[in-house]
Design a protein around this motif. Structure first.
Motif, PDB file in Angstrom:
ATOM      1  N   ARG A 485      24.397  -0.544 -15.802  1.00  8.94           N
ATOM      2  CA  ARG A 485      24.921  -1.821 -16.275  1.00  8.94           C
ATOM      3  C   ARG A 485      24.955  -2.816 -15.128  1.00  8.94           C
ATOM      4  O   ARG A 485      25.348  -2.474 -14.016  1.00  8.94           O
ATOM      5  CB  ARG A 485      26.330  -1.621 -16.806  1.00  8.94           C
ATOM      6  CG  ARG A 485      26.948  -2.915 -17.228  1.00  8.94           C
ATOM      7  CD  ARG A 485      27.844  -2.753 -18.383  1.00  8.94           C
ATOM      8  NE  ARG A 485      28.298  -4.084 -18.759  1.00  8.94           N
ATOM      9  CZ  ARG A 485      29.395  -4.312 -19.414  1.00  8.94           C
ATOM     10  NH1 ARG A 485      30.161  -3.309 -19.752  1.00  8.94           N
ATOM     11  NH2 ARG A 485      29.736  -5.541 -19.735  1.00  8.94           N
ATOM     12  N   GLU A 486      24.541  -4.024 -15.402  1.00  6.62           N
ATOM     13  CA  GLU A 486      24.633  -5.103 -14.412  1.00  6.62           C
ATOM     14  C   GLU A 486      25.299  -6.286 -15.072  1.00  6.62           C
ATOM     15  O   GLU A 486      24.725  -6.939 -15.930  1.00  6.62           O
ATOM     16  CB  GLU A 486      23.228  -5.501 -13.941  1.00  6.62           C
ATOM     17  CG  GLU A 486      22.819  -4.865 -12.637  1.00  6.62           C
ATOM     18  CD  GLU A 486      21.392  -5.192 -12.265  1.00  6.62           C
ATOM     19  OE1 GLU A 486      20.895  -6.237 -12.688  1.00  6.62           O
ATOM     20  OE2 GLU A 486      20.794  -4.368 -11.552  1.00  6.62           O
ATOM     21  N   LYS A 487      26.552  -6.543 -14.671  1.00  8.69           N
ATOM     22  CA  LYS A 487      27.325  -7.646 -15.287  1.00  8.69           C
ATOM     23  C   LYS A 487      27.335  -7.481 -16.810  1.00  8.69           C
ATOM     24  O   LYS A 487      27.747  -6.452 -17.305  1.00  8.69           O
ATOM     25  CB  LYS A 487      26.773  -9.005 -14.873  1.00  8.69           C
ATOM     26  CG  LYS A 487      27.118  -9.322 -13.428  1.00  8.69           C
ATOM     27  CD  LYS A 487      26.443 -10.596 -12.986  1.00  8.69           C
ATOM     28  CE  LYS A 487      26.474 -10.702 -11.478  1.00  8.69           C
ATOM     29  NZ  LYS A 487      25.529 -11.661 -10.983  1.00  8.69           N
ATOM     30  N   ASN A 488      26.824  -8.471 -17.536  1.00  5.65           N
ATOM     31  CA  ASN A 488      26.811  -8.283 -18.988  1.00  5.65           C
ATOM     32  C   ASN A 488      25.402  -7.999 -19.509  1.00  5.65           C
ATOM     33  O   ASN A 488      24.981  -8.508 -20.525  1.00  5.65           O
ATOM     34  CB  ASN A 488      27.449  -9.479 -19.709  1.00  5.65           C
ATOM     35  CG  ASN A 488      26.905 -10.782 -19.177  1.00  5.65           C
ATOM     36  OD1 ASN A 488      26.038 -10.769 -18.292  1.00  5.65           O
ATOM     37  ND2 ASN A 488      27.366 -11.893 -19.702  1.00  5.65           N
ATOM     38  N   GLN A 489      24.721  -7.164 -18.740  1.00  6.47           N
ATOM     39  CA  GLN A 489      23.390  -6.757 -19.171  1.00  6.47           C
ATOM     40  C   GLN A 489      23.259  -5.246 -19.020  1.00  6.47           C
ATOM     41  O   GLN A 489      23.805  -4.664 -18.087  1.00  6.47           O
ATOM     42  CB  GLN A 489      22.322  -7.417 -18.292  1.00  6.47           C
ATOM     43  CG  GLN A 489      22.006  -8.837 -18.700  1.00  6.47           C
ATOM     44  CD  GLN A 489      20.857  -9.392 -17.911  1.00  6.47           C
ATOM     45  OE1 GLN A 489      20.705  -9.081 -16.736  1.00  6.47           O
ATOM     46  NE2 GLN A 489      20.058 -10.212 -18.555  1.00  6.47           N
ATOM     47  N   LYS A 556      15.924  -5.548 -19.754  1.00  2.21           N
ATOM     48  CA  LYS A 556      17.300  -6.042 -19.671  1.00  2.21           C
ATOM     49  C   LYS A 556      17.744  -6.471 -21.059  1.00  2.21           C
ATOM     50  O   LYS A 556      17.077  -7.285 -21.704  1.00  2.21           O
ATOM     51  CB  LYS A 556      17.389  -7.224 -18.711  1.00  2.21           C
ATOM     52  CG  LYS A 556      17.216  -6.785 -17.271  1.00  2.21           C
ATOM     53  CD  LYS A 556      17.247  -7.948 -16.333  1.00  2.21           C
ATOM     54  CE  LYS A 556      17.104  -7.423 -14.903  1.00  2.21           C
ATOM     55  NZ  LYS A 556      16.824  -8.503 -13.969  1.00  2.21           N
ATOM     56  N   GLU A 561      30.084  -9.628 -25.657  1.00  2.00           N
ATOM     57  CA  GLU A 561      31.411  -9.395 -25.084  1.00  2.00           C
ATOM     58  C   GLU A 561      32.249  -8.405 -25.871  1.00  2.00           C
ATOM     59  O   GLU A 561      32.961  -7.601 -25.313  1.00  2.00           O
ATOM     60  CB  GLU A 561      32.174 -10.716 -24.935  1.00  2.00           C
ATOM     61  CG  GLU A 561      31.778 -11.465 -23.667  1.00  2.00           C
ATOM     62  CD  GLU A 561      31.764 -10.579 -22.438  1.00  2.00           C
ATOM     63  OE1 GLU A 561      32.782  -9.916 -22.191  1.00  2.00           O
ATOM     64  OE2 GLU A 561      30.733 -10.514 -21.734  1.00  2.00           O
ATOM     65  N   VAL A 564      32.012  -4.842 -24.880  1.00  2.00           N
ATOM     66  CA  VAL A 564      32.323  -4.435 -23.515  1.00  2.00           C
ATOM     67  C   VAL A 564      33.440  -3.409 -23.537  1.00  2.00           C
ATOM     68  O   VAL A 564      34.401  -3.532 -24.300  1.00  2.00           O
ATOM     69  CB  VAL A 564      32.745  -5.664 -22.682  1.00  2.00           C
ATOM     70  CG1 VAL A 564      33.293  -5.220 -21.339  1.00  2.00           C
ATOM     71  CG2 VAL A 564      31.561  -6.569 -22.506  1.00  2.00           C
TER      72      VAL A 564
END
Lengths: 565, 143
Positions: A485-489, A556, A561, A564
């Motif tokens: 996971r990278e931030k919201n990706q 990607k 949100e 999450v």
């Protein structure tokens, strides 16, 4: 004309015009209503105020003038009654009386005279030589004989100077005699001349015949008769102050404030140009008109600018919509072509199967001994083999067409990407084993679930893994499928240790129908399908390749949100 | 092993006929049917049939329906599905319902023979087991 703007079509032109007019009308109506209401109320109250002020002014002066006249009359009557004919007819005594009057009242009284019943002046005190004057024919004498006293109109008289006379009648031994006093015109005139308001406001007095009783500030000739025709002569004038506005001969609007004087004999007229009287109002009017015009111009400019911009946007949106419609039609066309192709492929498949079977049957028959001696046996066999090969080729083609046209389930579901990757890996493992390729998943267990079409995602990973296996078929190797996971990706990498993609080809690998596989092996659609699927999800797919080291595909996918954690 | 006894079902008559000839030449006993309904009839009349080669896409009663009927009425008979590519999913569904395997048309004769043999062997082995079990039951029943 530096700008090369296309002229708007009539539709957009009329749209712009309608919008502009609508904005202008909607903006102007309240401004106009509010403005005119406020202006009207201000106008009415200001006018009332001006009128009230002028009425008061004129009323005050009327009282003052009347009081002046009554005073002077009272003085003369006092003299006439108290001093008597005997004393007054003595010119020396008359002189001293005049002197004392002039001392007390400043030079209001010009002269004094005593006139007998025949109109003959008996005694005179004053600056003129009028001792022997005969007044029998004068208006004031005739009036005075009938009345107890008289205040005359202004006239030039014997001395050829404007003046007026106060005459009081008395009797001695049955004989009437008159004490006459001349009032200084200048002193009287001052009373009226002092009424000055603004630039054009002044006052004057008229008699019943419409003649000036004072010297007006501006020289003009009032029409004759009945107070200069100020009012309808037939109508009885009331005692109070009257206000009227009327137009002059020279076209100027004037305010006339009038009040009757001296037992309705005289009319005090105050005249002022309306423009002058209402100059403040005019200024307010001017300012509001200027504001209105400036506001109006800016409203018009704003309205047209706004409409032009809005219409521009609408036009842009229309064009985008049109473009999208075209794309939708194009897509629909492609879809129906795909379906058509699938139908045809399916229909062709059966005859091809029969042809191949028939060829197989001939081959079977050739194996029998009767034909073994035929000299063309080899040729027969070669031809049948060729039929078989080409039949298989047809089969390949139809199968690819069918798989391209086959609809995948594009419905969105929430699922774990890791589970999906593991499933795809296990599906590919068997094939990979034959190619001496090891597939290693390196998955981050804490990844959130995603919202996507599982069958589409399967297609993406199966395509990537199959491509990697194909690339390493000769020498074997390793495929790593890593998720993190990278931030919201979500980032998923498919790395292989294959020969890599030549830099010349790397820009074209996502193009449809681009393939480096031998003819009949690949359709060139796999990666372009992957690209389409990932882009449709709002994600991104990129490739990084080094010759002889390997290729890495990076996918990607955005995480929404609510998913999450 | 006795040669397999096969029932070939497809609505394409030329395909069935040629295939029958080829299989017969390979010493198989072949029955022909041109529809699902006909296939069930043939099975009813010929209990010796080991195996049905069944086309998935047929007008009327299609491959899957026929398969279900066969599994119900003749549970021991094995089924190999024949399919065009577009119906691979259906074939997978068929295997879930108990079909032995599936083949794509046009199919390679050697592969087909291989699968036919395997299916027949499975069926015969199964029958053998049943027979043995029955024999055992009968033997044990004797005092």
């Amino acid at each position: 004309m530096s700008k090369t703007k296309l002229p708007l079509s009539p539709y957009y032109r009329s749209l712009t015009l309608n919008m502009t007019v609508a904005i202008i009308v909607v903006s102007f109506i309240p401004v106009f209503l509010v403005g005119s209401t406020i202006y009207y109320n201000f106008y009415a109250s200001y006018r009332e105020k001006v009128y009230a002020h002028l009425e008061e002014l004129v009323e005050k002066h009327r009282q003052q003038i009347d009081a002046f006249l009554v005073d002077k009359l009272a003085d003369i009557r006092f003299l006439s009654r108290n001093l008597g004919y005997a004393n007054l007819s003595d010119e020396a005594f008359l002189q001293s009386t005049l002197a004392s009057l002039q001392r007390n009242y400043r030079p209001v009284f010009v002269d004094l005279g005593v006139v007998n019943g025949a109109g003959q002046q008996v005694a005179y005190a004053g600056p003129f030589k009028l001792t022997e004057a005969v007044y029998t024919e004068t208006d004031w004498f005739q009036q005075a004989m009938n009345k107890e006293y008289v205040i005359s109109d202004v006239f030039l008289g014997l001395r050829r100077l404007p003046h007026f006379i106060i005459a009081v009648k008395n009797t001695i031994n049955g004989e009437p005699w008159i004490l006459r006093a001349t009032i200084d015109f200048v002193a009287f005139n001052d009373l009226v001349e002092n009424i000055r308001v603004g630039e054009t406001g002044f006052a004057y007095i008229l008699n019943r015949r419409g003649e000036f009783q004072t010297k007006p500030l501006i020289d003009f000739v009032p029409s004759e008769g009945c107070y200069g025709h100020f009012f309808d002569c037939e109508k009885e004038l009331n005692d109070g102050v009257t206000i009227a506005e009327r137009e002059d001969d020279d076209g100027k609007e004037n305010i006339y404030v009038t009040a009757l004087l001296k037992d309705k004999d005289w009319l005090l007229v105050y005249r002022q140009e309306s423009a002058d009287a209402f100059s403040d109002l005019r200024r307010a009017q001017f300012i509001s008109v200027v504001i209105f015009i400036v506001g109006g111009v800016s409203i018009i400019i704003m309205a047209s600018m706004l409409s032009i911009r809005q219409v521009g946007r609408i036009k842009e949106a229309d064009r985008a919509k049109e473009l999208m419609n075209e794309q939708v039609i194009e897509t629909g066309k492609l879809a129906s072509i795909g379906e058509l192709a699938a139908g045809i492929a399916h229909e062709i498949n059966n005859p091809v199967a029969i042809m191949v079977e028939e060829a197989g049957w001939i081959q079977d028959l050739l194996e029998e001994e009767d034909f073994a001696r035929s000299e063309n046996l080899d040729e027969f066999e070669r031809a049948l083999k060729q039929i078989n090969t080409q039949g298989k080729r047809c089969k390949e083609i139809t199968h690819k067409l069918l798989s391209f046209a086959r609809k995948t389930d594009a419905r969105l579901q929430e699922f774990s990407i890791n589970d999906l990757i593991e499933e795809v890996v296990s599906l590919s493992e068997q094939r990979a084993k034959y190619a001496k390729v090891i597939i290693t998943p390196q998955l981050d267990a804490s990844l959130p679930s995603i919202q996507a079409s599982p069958s589409e995602m399967q297609q993406v990973f199966l395509n990537l893994i199959n491509n990697a296996v194909d690339a390493m078929e000769r020498q074997g190797g390793e495929i790593v499928v890593a998720s993190r996971r990278e931030k919201n990706q979500l980032v998923i990498e498919v790395r292989d240790t294959g020969p890599g993609i030549p830099p010349a080809n790397i820009d074209r690998i996502f193009d449809p129908f681009y393939t480096t596989k031998p003819v009949g092996k690949g359709t060139g659609l796999g990666l372009s399908i992957c690209y389409g699927i990932i882009k449709k999800m709002g994600g991104d797919i990129s490739v990084d390749s080094t010759m002889d080291e390997g290729t890495t595909f990076v996918i990607k996918i955005p995480v929404r949100e609510e998913h999450v954690g | 092993m006795l040669e397999p006894i096969v029932l070939l079902v497809d609505d394409e008559a030329p395909f069935v006929d040629t295939m029958t000839k080829r299989l017969t030449k390979r010493k198989l006993t072949v029955f022909k049917s041109y529809s699902g309904e006909e296939a069930l009839e043939t099975l009813k009349e010929n209990s010796q049939i080991d195996l049905v080669i069944l086309d998935v896409k047929m007008p009327g009663m299609d491959g899957i329906e026929t398969l279900k009927e066969i599994r119900k009425e003749f549970p021991l008979v094995e089924v190999i599905m024949l399919t065009g590519h577009a119906t691979v999913e259906t074939s997978i569904e068929g295997m879930r319902l108990g079909a032995f395997d599936y083949l794509m048309k046009p199919c390679d004769m050697d592969v087909l023979i291989e699968k036919v043999n395997a299916a027949t062997k499975k069926k015969r082995d199964h029958e053998e087991k049943i027979r043995e079990a029955r024999v055992n039951v009968i033997l044990k029943a004797r005092p």
